[in-house]
Structures are given as structure tokens and as C-alpha cells.
Motif scaffolding. Structure first.
Motif, PDB file in Angstrom:
ATOM      1  N   ALA A   6      41.113  53.218   0.089  1.00  0.00           N
ATOM      2  CA  ALA A   6      41.736  52.038   0.707  1.00  0.00           C
ATOM      3  C   ALA A   6      42.255  51.137  -0.404  1.00  0.00           C
ATOM      4  O   ALA A   6      41.480  50.543  -1.149  1.00  0.00           O
ATOM      5  CB  ALA A   6      40.715  51.296   1.567  1.00  0.00           C
ATOM      6  N   GLY A   7      43.567  51.062  -0.518  1.00  0.00           N
ATOM      7  CA  GLY A   7      44.196  50.258  -1.565  1.00  0.00           C
ATOM      8  C   GLY A   7      44.999  51.126  -2.510  1.00  0.00           C
ATOM      9  O   GLY A   7      44.434  51.936  -3.247  1.00  0.00           O
ATOM     10  N   ASP A  30      47.255  51.871   2.712  1.00  0.00           N
ATOM     11  CA  ASP A  30      47.705  50.582   2.186  1.00  0.00           C
ATOM     12  C   ASP A  30      48.638  49.951   3.225  1.00  0.00           C
ATOM     13  O   ASP A  30      49.206  50.652   4.067  1.00  0.00           O
ATOM     14  CB  ASP A  30      48.433  50.765   0.848  1.00  0.00           C
ATOM     15  N   GLU A  31      48.787  48.644   3.145  1.00  0.00           N
ATOM     16  CA  GLU A  31      49.700  47.953   4.060  1.00  0.00           C
ATOM     17  C   GLU A  31      51.153  48.102   3.627  1.00  0.00           C
ATOM     18  O   GLU A  31      52.059  47.910   4.440  1.00  0.00           O
ATOM     19  CB  GLU A  31      49.340  46.461   4.119  1.00  0.00           C
ATOM     20  N   ASN A  32      51.385  48.413   2.353  1.00  0.00           N
ATOM     21  CA  ASN A  32      52.735  48.501   1.800  1.00  0.00           C
ATOM     22  C   ASN A  32      53.293  49.911   1.987  1.00  0.00           C
ATOM     23  O   ASN A  32      52.936  50.845   1.272  1.00  0.00           O
ATOM     24  CB  ASN A  32      52.707  48.122   0.322  1.00  0.00           C
ATOM     25  N   GLY A  50      48.291  50.916   6.939  1.00  0.00           N
ATOM     26  CA  GLY A  50      47.294  50.230   7.741  1.00  0.00           C
ATOM     27  C   GLY A  50      46.516  49.213   6.937  1.00  0.00           C
ATOM     28  O   GLY A  50      46.632  49.144   5.710  1.00  0.00           O
ATOM     29  N   THR A  51      45.720  48.432   7.653  1.00  0.00           N
ATOM     30  CA  THR A  51      44.881  47.411   7.027  1.00  0.00           C
ATOM     31  C   THR A  51      43.453  47.921   6.950  1.00  0.00           C
ATOM     32  O   THR A  51      42.879  48.332   7.970  1.00  0.00           O
ATOM     33  CB  THR A  51      44.916  46.110   7.846  1.00  0.00           C
ATOM     34  N   MET A  52      42.865  47.884   5.755  1.00  0.00           N
ATOM     35  CA  MET A  52      41.538  48.472   5.550  1.00  0.00           C
ATOM     36  C   MET A  52      40.436  47.713   6.265  1.00  0.00           C
ATOM     37  O   MET A  52      39.340  48.242   6.458  1.00  0.00           O
ATOM     38  CB  MET A  52      41.241  48.552   4.055  1.00  0.00           C
ATOM     39  N   LYS A  59      39.978  53.724  12.494  1.00  0.00           N
ATOM     40  CA  LYS A  59      39.719  54.766  13.495  1.00  0.00           C
ATOM     41  C   LYS A  59      40.894  55.736  13.577  1.00  0.00           C
ATOM     42  O   LYS A  59      40.702  56.959  13.595  1.00  0.00           O
ATOM     43  CB  LYS A  59      39.483  54.130  14.873  1.00  0.00           C
ATOM     44  N   GLU A  60      42.112  55.176  13.616  1.00  0.00           N
ATOM     45  CA  GLU A  60      43.309  56.019  13.718  1.00  0.00           C
ATOM     46  C   GLU A  60      43.473  56.915  12.493  1.00  0.00           C
ATOM     47  O   GLU A  60      44.021  58.017  12.581  1.00  0.00           O
ATOM     48  CB  GLU A  60      44.551  55.150  13.908  1.00  0.00           C
ATOM     49  N   ALA A  61      42.999  56.426  11.338  1.00  0.00           N
ATOM     50  CA  ALA A  61      43.084  57.224  10.107  1.00  0.00           C
ATOM     51  C   ALA A  61      41.926  58.216  10.001  1.00  0.00           C
ATOM     52  O   ALA A  61      41.814  58.928   8.995  1.00  0.00           O
ATOM     53  CB  ALA A  61      43.094  56.301   8.896  1.00  0.00           C
ATOM     54  N   ASN A  62      41.066  58.253  11.026  1.00  0.00           N
ATOM     55  CA  ASN A  62      39.944  59.187  11.091  1.00  0.00           C
ATOM     56  C   ASN A  62      38.982  59.002   9.923  1.00  0.00           C
ATOM     57  O   ASN A  62      38.544  59.968   9.291  1.00  0.00           O
ATOM     58  CB  ASN A  62      40.464  60.631  11.129  1.00  0.00           C
ATOM     59  N   VAL A  63      38.646  57.737   9.647  1.00  0.00           N
ATOM     60  CA  VAL A  63      37.762  57.445   8.520  1.00  0.00           C
ATOM     61  C   VAL A  63      36.377  58.071   8.712  1.00  0.00           C
ATOM     62  O   VAL A  63      35.669  58.340   7.728  1.00  0.00           O
ATOM     63  CB  VAL A  63      37.642  55.916   8.311  1.00  0.00           C
ATOM     64  N   LYS A  64      35.989  58.343   9.955  1.00  0.00           N
ATOM     65  CA  LYS A  64      34.661  58.902  10.222  1.00  0.00           C
ATOM     66  C   LYS A  64      34.476  60.288   9.609  1.00  0.00           C
ATOM     67  O   LYS A  64      33.351  60.732   9.380  1.00  0.00           O
ATOM     68  CB  LYS A  64      34.397  58.964  11.728  1.00  0.00           C
ATOM     69  N   SER A  65      35.586  60.965   9.306  1.00  0.00           N
ATOM     70  CA  SER A  65      35.494  62.315   8.745  1.00  0.00           C
ATOM     71  C   SER A  65      35.424  62.315   7.218  1.00  0.00           C
ATOM     72  O   SER A  65      35.333  63.374   6.596  1.00  0.00           O
ATOM     73  CB  SER A  65      36.703  63.154   9.182  1.00  0.00           C
ATOM     74  N   SER A  66      35.455  61.136   6.594  1.00  0.00           N
ATOM     75  CA  SER A  66      35.505  61.080   5.131  1.00  0.00           C
ATOM     76  C   SER A  66      34.110  61.246   4.527  1.00  0.00           C
ATOM     77  O   SER A  66      33.134  60.660   4.995  1.00  0.00           O
ATOM     78  CB  SER A  66      36.133  59.771   4.665  1.00  0.00           C
ATOM     79  N   ASP A  67      34.048  62.049   3.474  1.00  0.00           N
ATOM     80  CA  ASP A  67      32.798  62.212   2.721  1.00  0.00           C
ATOM     81  C   ASP A  67      32.591  61.045   1.768  1.00  0.00           C
ATOM     82  O   ASP A  67      31.456  60.695   1.441  1.00  0.00           O
ATOM     83  CB  ASP A  67      32.836  63.514   1.914  1.00  0.00           C
TER      84      ASP A  67
END
Length: 445
Positions: A6-7, A30-32, A50-52, A59-67
Motif C-alpha cells: 500500500a503506497g 495507490d490513489e495516483n 484505491g485508498t489504503m 476488500k475489492e483488492a482482495n487483501v484477505k488473500s495476502s500473505d
């Protein structure tokens, strides 16, 4: 490993490049949108606008699947909140960039872990540590101590006066039986993993692994003279400048120059024995009046990379033997390296080193990101039954983009040769290009 960054600032972008080269599955948010498009064009990764700190966007970026979730925005408060949300949504591990040393106190680390922030990275503190370490040994560009501090990595710029110039690694090794290993050479913007027939050339930046007792021999072979540092001038009362002064003022005579009057006043109240001067460090007459010609070391850590580079050049012309410059613009690093700035400090690369180790599956004690090159130095723990403990180094078929420098076995430091056999639980110092990290990691697991 699936890594969510994120960023898309310089830290996030640099991490994304490292992880892509290591064949990780990377998502960069990133928002940019324009910034993401530029990165997406050159690297094989997924980008999300998107905004972190938005639950919906995460949720839309499927962050739940990240290790691994890494938050490195310009504003640390956003970083902490993003990690809390990502952990709540299912991210397995979270890393936050912060700018407050109080957060790193043991009792607060546990508090943040309970909130969902597993690891905190404070780049300014890491940068200050790097500056202090660089002043321990003069005549070198970088120095890194491994476990027990008896095995060290030295980066030294070679000039024509070095006795090893134009000699091959074979020839140098014949002169000194296993006193040091040359693990890499940075030459004309290229990192070389050298072998016996490679020659040392003028302007090479050579990386050596040696024991603390043999540092004088390495320095002698590189044509460097050792001297004691007593007087240090610091340009810039930044967080790094302040932390360096606090760390050094009991041992050295410190002068700190800060252009902002209010900040200079606060520093004068905080620092016990440092002489704080309110003035413009770009002013040659001011520097002369404050005795720059009598300084043993000059540290430039203002918020402006150009000022830091120019100030160090000026100090060098005035006879200062050791210079340290904070260069936050990564594009300026090759320039600063080529014009002879002593030690370069980049908070982003230092922070990236500390974050990068969380992606390694092997048992890793330390990871060191080297400023002038894209290579990494790792301290890996050899596991029983792993490939590296089954034969001598010369018979292991090590990847060509990897070099082993030394071993820490208990309290003993060993400079390796081809006949060396790694034992279980040895801590092994490895120099690796990005393409070789995954290969050597498997051999240690």
C-alpha cells in the motif's frame, strides 16, 4: 508469496521491484492512477487504484488473500490504520512504516501487535544507525557487522594506489591465505559476482567479507590508511541528524549546523554536549569559520539530496577525510557514488532491506540492502538436511549470481574456501543478486 504493498512512493516501488524479481505475486495499491500506470508498464505486477484506509477498497483488492501486507505511504498514521484494517480483513502478516521512536519500545510493540500491526519500521532510526556504523571505520563506503560482530562486510572504493589493482582474485588469494573473500565488484553501474580470474580495476567498488582482526590487511591491500575520528560536523538537524548527535556526542566533538532558528534552539536544549549552530551550511565562509578544515568527518543529512551531495563535495575539497551524505533521491545515488562521496545513506533502501527479510522462507538472521547496487547480503542459518550441508562449497553447484563470503560457527568466524563444508546451524554470509535469492534460499531450507 502473495504480497500487498500500500503506497507507490519510492519505498513501495522499490519493494515491488525486488519482490517481482524474486517471483512473488505482487499487488501495488495507490490513489495516483498515473503513478501506477508507469510502474505497471515496466513490471509484471497487479496494480489497484484505491485508498489504503478504505475498507471497501481493501476488500475489492482482495487483501484477505495476502500473505504479507506492507503499508508505506508518506503519512505514518495512515500506515498504522491500513495495517489494522488489513489484518482485520484477513491479511496474514502486516508491516507498517512509522516515524515515532516511542512506538518501538517493547511495551508498545506488543500493543501494536494486539491491534494487528505485526512489525514496525522506523527509517530515520535505521538511517541514524547506518551513519554511526559508517564512522566506526574510515576509508570505507559501507560496513556491516554480522552476528557476534566478528565477521564484517566492507565496501571499499579502489584507486590506482591500491596494491591489488590489476591483480586477479587468484593472485590476491595466494598472497593471503583466507584472510578475506571478495564477494562482489560494482563496476560502471554493473554488479559482478567475481571469480578467480577477475581483476581489480581502478574505480571498482569492491565488497569484502573478512574478520574484524583482518580489517587492517584489507585496508592495506586497498591502499587505505586508518585514522581516528575525533571531530565531526553534522549538517542538518533532521531526525537522523539529531539521533546521530545523541549517539556520538559522548565520544566525539560534535558541531551541528541547522538553518532553521527555532529547530536549532530546540536542538541546543536537547543535546547535552553538541555545539548547535544556527546558519546555512551551504555558506563556505560559515563552514570555514566553524573549522570545517579541522574536521575528521562531515555528515550531511538535510532534507535536500542536492545540498547534501554538494556539501560533502565541499567538505572533501576542504580536506575532510570522511564524508557521509543522505541521498533520498535514488536517481542521484550513481552520481554521488561516481564523484567520490564517502558513504551514502538512503532511508528508503535501508527500510526496504528490513522489510524484505519477511518474504524469505529460509532462516534469515539479517538482510542488508547495499546502496550502490541492487544486490542483497543475507545471513542465512543452514538447516539440518538442507542441500548446503551435504558437500564442500566447490561441489554444491552454487548459482552463478550468488557468492558465499564467510561462516559464523558458534563464536568463531570463518572465511570460506572451496573446500569449506557448511555445518547445520552455521550462520552463512551470502552475497546474492535478486535473481539468485530464491535459488540460494531453497538450498538452505
Amino acid at each position: 508469496m502473495r504480497i500487498f504493498i500500500a503506497g507507490a512512493g519510492e519505498v513501495g516501488t522499490h519493494l515491488a521491484k525486488l519482490f517481482v524479481k524474486a517471483n512473488h505475486d505482487v499487488i501495488l495499491m495507490d490513489e495516483n492512477e498515473e503513478k501506477l500506470k508507469q510502474i505497471d508498464t515496466h513490471f509484471d505486477l497487479m496494480t489497484r487504484v484505491g485508498t489504503m484506509t478504505s475498507i471497501e477498497d481493501l476488500k475489492e483488492a482482495n487483501v484477505k488473500s495476502s500473505d504479507l501486507f506492507i503499508a508505506v505511504p508518506p503519512y505514518p498514521d495512515m500506515s498504522i490504520l491500513a495495517c489494522i484494517l488489513a489484518k482485520k480483513l484477513g491479511a496474514k502478516m502486516t508491516v507498517s512504516r512509522v516515524d515515532n521512536h516511542e512506538y518501538l519500545l517493547p511495551e508498545n510493540l506488543e500493543f501494536f501487535k494486539q491491534l494487528g500491526v505485526d512489525e514496525l519500521i522506523y527509517p530515520e532510526q535505521l538511517g541514524a544507525i547506518e551513519v554511526v556504523e559508517s564512522l566506526k571505520q574510515v576509508g570505507i563506503r559501507q560496513m556491516f557487522e554480522f552476528s557476534g560482530a566478528n565477521l564484517v562486510l566492507l565496501a571499499i572504493k579502489l584507486r590506482d594506489n591500491a596494491p591489488i589493482i590489476n591483480k586477479t582474485l587468484f593472485e590476491v588469494s595466494a598472497l593471503h591465505d583466507r584472510k578475506y573473500n571478495t564477494v562482489a565488484i560494482y563496476r560502471e553501474s554493473e554488479t559482478i559476482i567475481p571469480h578467480g580470474s577477475h581483476r581489480f580495476l581502478h574505480n571498482d567498488l569492491a565488497y569484502f567479507v573478512t574478520t574484524r582482526d583482518n580489517i587492517p590487511q584489507v585496508m592495506k591491500d586497498c591502499g587505505k590508511q586508518q585514522f581516528d575520528i575525533r571531530n565531526v560536523m553534522i549538517l542538518g538537524g533532521s531526525r537522523i541528524g539529531k539521533k546521530v548527535a545523541i549517539e556520538l556526542e559522548d565520544r566525539y566533538n560534535i558541531k551541528l549546523i541547522e538553518i532553521d532558528k527555532e529547530k536549532a534552539s530546540r536542538l541546543a536544549d536537547t543535546l547535552e554536549s553538541t555545539l548547535v549552530i544556527n546558519g546555512d551550511g551551504r555558506n563556505l565562509e560559515l563552514l570555514k569559520d566553524e573549522g570545517i578544515q579541522k574536521m575528521d568527518a562531515f555528515v550531511a543529512v538535510t532534507g535536500n539530496s542536492e545540498v547534501n551531495i554538494l556539501a560533502c563535495q565541499l567538505a572533501k575539497k576542504m580536506g575532510v577525510k570522511k564524508s557521509v551524505a543522505e541521498v533520498e533521491n535514488i536517481d542521484y545515488i550513481p552520481l554521488a557514488e561516481n564523484i567520490g562521496i564517502g558513504t551514502l545513506i538512503n532511508k528508503k533502501l535501508i527500510a526496504a532491506s528490513h522489510i524484505y527479510r519477511f518474504t524469505l522462507r529460509a532462516h534469515v538472521s539479517h538482510v542488508k540492502c547495499l546502496t550502490a547496487t541492487d544486490a542483497e547480503v543475507l545471513e542465512l542459518v543452514a538447516q539440518p538436511g538442507s542441500k548446503v550441508v551435504k558437500a564442500a562449497l566447490k561441489d554444491l553447484n552454487l548459482p552463478k549470481d550468488v557468492n558465499v563470503g564467510g561462516i559464523i560457527r558458534g563464536n568463531q568466524a570463518v572465511i570460506v574456501s572451496g573446500d569449506t563444508v557448511i555445518m547445520p546451524y552455521d550462520k552463512v554470509v551470502v552475497f546474492a543478486l535478486p535473481s539468485g535469492i530464491g535459488k540460494i534460499e531453497k538450498m538452505f531450507s
